[in-house]
Design an enzyme around this catalytic site. Structure first.
Site, PDB file in Angstrom:
ATOM      1  N   TYR A 112      18.628  28.359   8.336  1.00  0.00           N
ATOM      2  CA  TYR A 112      17.357  29.090   8.902  1.00  0.00           C
ATOM      3  C   TYR A 112      17.261  29.020  10.350  1.00  0.00           C
ATOM      4  O   TYR A 112      17.612  28.001  10.869  1.00  0.00           O
ATOM      5  CB  TYR A 112      16.177  28.289   8.444  1.00  0.00           C
ATOM      6  CG  TYR A 112      15.797  28.481   7.214  1.00  0.00           C
ATOM      7  CD1 TYR A 112      15.659  29.955   6.611  1.00  0.00           C
ATOM      8  CD2 TYR A 112      15.641  27.673   6.057  1.00  0.00           C
ATOM      9  CE1 TYR A 112      15.193  30.189   4.982  1.00  0.00           C
ATOM     10  CE2 TYR A 112      15.413  27.815   4.762  1.00  0.00           C
ATOM     11  CZ  TYR A 112      14.879  29.148   4.173  1.00  0.00           C
ATOM     12  OH  TYR A 112      14.659  29.649   3.043  1.00  0.00           O
ATOM     13  N   LYS A 165       0.755  -1.382   0.055  1.00  0.00           N
ATOM     14  CA  LYS A 165      -0.113  -0.064  -0.067  1.00  0.00           C
ATOM     15  C   LYS A 165       0.802   1.203   0.122  1.00  0.00           C
ATOM     16  O   LYS A 165       2.144   1.058   0.267  1.00  0.00           O
ATOM     17  CB  LYS A 165      -0.772   0.136   1.115  1.00  0.00           C
ATOM     18  CG  LYS A 165      -0.222   0.087   2.707  1.00  0.00           C
ATOM     19  CD  LYS A 165      -1.095  -0.410   3.899  1.00  0.00           C
ATOM     20  CE  LYS A 165      -0.304  -0.199   4.945  1.00  0.00           C
ATOM     21  NZ  LYS A 165      -1.151  -0.719   6.083  1.00  0.00           N
TER      22      LYS A 165
HETATM   23  C1  PLP Z   1      -0.194  -1.768   6.740  1.00  0.00           C
HETATM   24  C2  PLP Z   1      -0.970  -3.088   7.287  1.00  0.00           C
HETATM   25  C3  PLP Z   1      -0.092  -4.290   7.220  1.00  0.00           C
HETATM   26  C4  PLP Z   1       1.430  -4.075   7.275  1.00  0.00           C
HETATM   27  O1  PLP Z   1       1.977  -3.696   8.584  1.00  0.00           O
HETATM   28  P1  PLP Z   1       3.378  -3.370   8.834  1.00  0.00           P
HETATM   29  O2  PLP Z   1       3.556  -3.156  10.351  1.00  0.00           O
HETATM   30  O3  PLP Z   1       4.125  -2.683   7.790  1.00  0.00           O
HETATM   31  O4  PLP Z   1       4.053  -4.837   8.602  1.00  0.00           O
HETATM   32  C5  PLP Z   1      -0.658  -5.248   7.737  1.00  0.00           C
HETATM   33  N1  PLP Z   1      -2.021  -5.549   8.103  1.00  0.00           N
HETATM   34  C6  PLP Z   1      -2.787  -4.313   7.705  1.00  0.00           C
HETATM   35  C7  PLP Z   1      -4.305  -4.527   8.090  1.00  0.00           C
HETATM   36  C8  PLP Z   1      -2.292  -3.294   7.357  1.00  0.00           C
HETATM   37  O5  PLP Z   1      -3.157  -2.186   7.341  1.00  0.00           O
END
Ligand code: PLP
Length: 357
Positions: free
Chosen positions: A253, A33
Site C-alpha cells: 500500500y 491487568k
Molecule cells: C500497571 C501498573 C503497574 C505495573 O506497571 P509496569 O510498569 O508494567 O510494571 C504497577 N502499579 C500500578 C498502579 C499500575 O497501574
C-alpha cells in the site's frame, strides 16, 4: 490453518517473577491487568499461583475472571471500584481494593459490608493521575481505620518517571510519600517494573511488577537486571508467498518501499489486525529462517512484506519471528514509536499457544 501464533513461555514468566522478588526482597503482586498485557491472564495466573504473593488487575471484571477460573490468591483492584455497588462483590470474592479518591472512602464508610476489606490507600505523590492529595492522606487513613470496615491497609503510590533512570522525579515522589505517611504504621507499595529494575534504593514491602514479568524492558537505556529477563511471548508466522522483483518496483500500500536493486520479497501472514503495529516502518527487524532481516513497506491488515534478498535459504513456509527471544518487543516498539506495553496489549486474533518452556 493460518500460521500466525503467539507462543507463551510460562517458565520464562516464572523466571521473571522470581527476579522481581529476588532483586527487591519484597512481596510481589504480579500485574496481570489487560489480559496479562496480552499474554492471557488466566493462564499466566495459573502458572504463577503456586509462588505468587498475589495478582493485580485493573477492574472487578478482570478479577472475577480469575476467580471464575479458580484462582484463590489475593487479587488487587488497581483502581478500586468504579461504582459503590461493586463493594459487595469485592467482599464476596475476597478482593483487595485500592482507594484513590475521597468518593471511594465515603462509599466504604457508608457501605454495609459482611466482612472487612483490605485497602491499598493510594497517594498522589506527584504523578497527578489518581491518588489522594498529601494533605488528605493521613486523615483518610484514620477514617478507614475508624470506619470499622477495613481490616488491613497498605500505603501505596505510583511513579510517573521511574523509567527515566537519571530523572530526579522518583526521588521527589518518594520524599512526598514519606512525608505524607509519617506516623502511619502500615506496609508500603511503591515500585512498578522500572522501579524494581532501576531503583534498588527505594523501599517497598510490596512491589508491583508488570511489564518485566513479560520479559520486556521499560527502559530506553541498557539495564543490568533487565538483561536477565526472558521474553515470554514469541509472535511468529510464516512466509506465504515469495516474489523476485527488479529494481524500481513498489511494494504494498502506498508504494512506501521501492526496490533499489533486484530483490526477493517474502509475504508474511501477519498484519495490524493481529496487533503488529502499522506504524512500524521499513527496516523494522524481523527474524526469518533464523536470520535477521527487515520489514519492507506498509504493514497491511493481514499481511506484511519482508526482505529475503540476503536470506536465500528462506522461502515459502519459512518461520518468521516478529518479536520474541531474538527480536525484542521493545526494539520493535521503538521502531513503531511506541512501547512494548502497547504492542503486547494490542495482540488480537492470533492464537496463543502455551508451553512450560
Ligand atoms: C500497571 C501498573 C503497574 C505495573 O506497571 P509496569 O510498569 O508494567 O510494571 C504497577 N502499579 C500500578 C498502579 C499500575 O497501574
Amino acid at each position: 490453518m493460518r500460521p500466525a501464533r503467539a507462543l507463551i513461555d510460562l517458565q520464562a514468566l516464572r523466571h521473571n517473577y522470581r527476579i522481581a522478588r529476588e532483586v527487591t526482597g519484597a512481596k510481589a503482586l504480579a500485574v496481570i491487568k489487560a489480559d496479562a498485557y496480552g499474554h492471557g491472564a488466566v493462564r499466566c495466573a495459573q502458572a504463577l499461583q503456586a509462588e505468587a504473593d498475589g495478582f493485580a488487575v485493573a477492574c472487578i471484571e478482570e478479577a472475577l475472571e480469575l476467580r471464575a477460573a479458580g484462582i484463590q490468591s489475593p487479587v488487587l483492584l488497581l483502581e478500586g471500584f468504579f461504582e459503590a455497588d461493586e463493594l459487595a462483590l469485592i467482599v464476596e470474592h475476597d478482593l483487595w481494593c485500592v482507594v484513590h479518591s475521597l468518593w471511594q472512602l465515603e462509599a466504604i464508610e457508608q457501605a454495609a459490608l459482611s466482612k472487612p476489606l483490605t485497602v491499598w490507600l493510594k497517594l498522589d505523590s506527584g504523578m497527578h493521575r489518581v491518588g489522594l492529595h498529601p494533605k488528605d492522606y493521613p486523615a483518610a487513613y484514620q477514617r478507614l481505620l475508624a470506619s470499622g470496615k477495613v481490616a488491613e491497609i497498605v500505603l501505596m503510590s505510583h511513579f510517573a518517571r521511574a523509567d527515566e533512570l537519571h530523572a530526579q522525579s522518583s526521588a521527589e515522589q518518594v520524599a512526598v510519600f514519606e512525608a505524607a505517611r509519617q506516623g502511619l504504621a502500615a506496609e508500603v507499595s511503591l515500585r512498578n517494573s522500572p522501579a524494581v529494575l532501576g531503583w534498588p534504593e527505594i523501599k517497598s514491602d510490596w512491589v508491583r511488577p508488570g511489564i518485566m514479568l513479560y520479559g520486556a524492558t521499560p527502559f530506553e537505556e541498557a539495564n543490568a537486571v533487565a538483561e536477565r529477563l526472558q521474553p515470554v511471548m514469541t509472535l511468529e508466522s510464516k512466509v506465504i508467498s515469495v516474489r523476485e522483483l527488479p529494481a524500481g518496483e513498489p511494494i504494498g500500500y502506498g508504494a512506501r518501499f521501492i526496490t533499489d536493486k533486484p530483490m526477493r520479497i517474502g509475504v508474511v501472514a501477519m498484519g495490524y489486525a493481529d496487533g503488529y503495529p502499522r506504524q512500524a516502518p521499513t527496516g523494522t527487524p524481523v527474524l526469518v529462517a533464523g536470520k535477521l532481516s527487515r520489514l519492507l513497506g506498509r504493514v497491511s491488515m493481514d499481511m506484511l512484506c519482508i526482505d529475503l534478498t540476503d536470506v536465500p535459504e528462506a522461502g515459502l513456509g519459512s518461520t518468521v519471528e516478529l518479536w520474541g527471544k531474538n527480536i525484542l518487543a521493545s526494539d520493535v516498539a521503538k521502531c513503531a514509536d511506541t512501547i512494548p506495553y502497547q504492542i503486547f496489549c494490542n495482540l488480537r486474533r492470533v492464537p496463543r499457544l502455551y508451553s512450560e518452556g
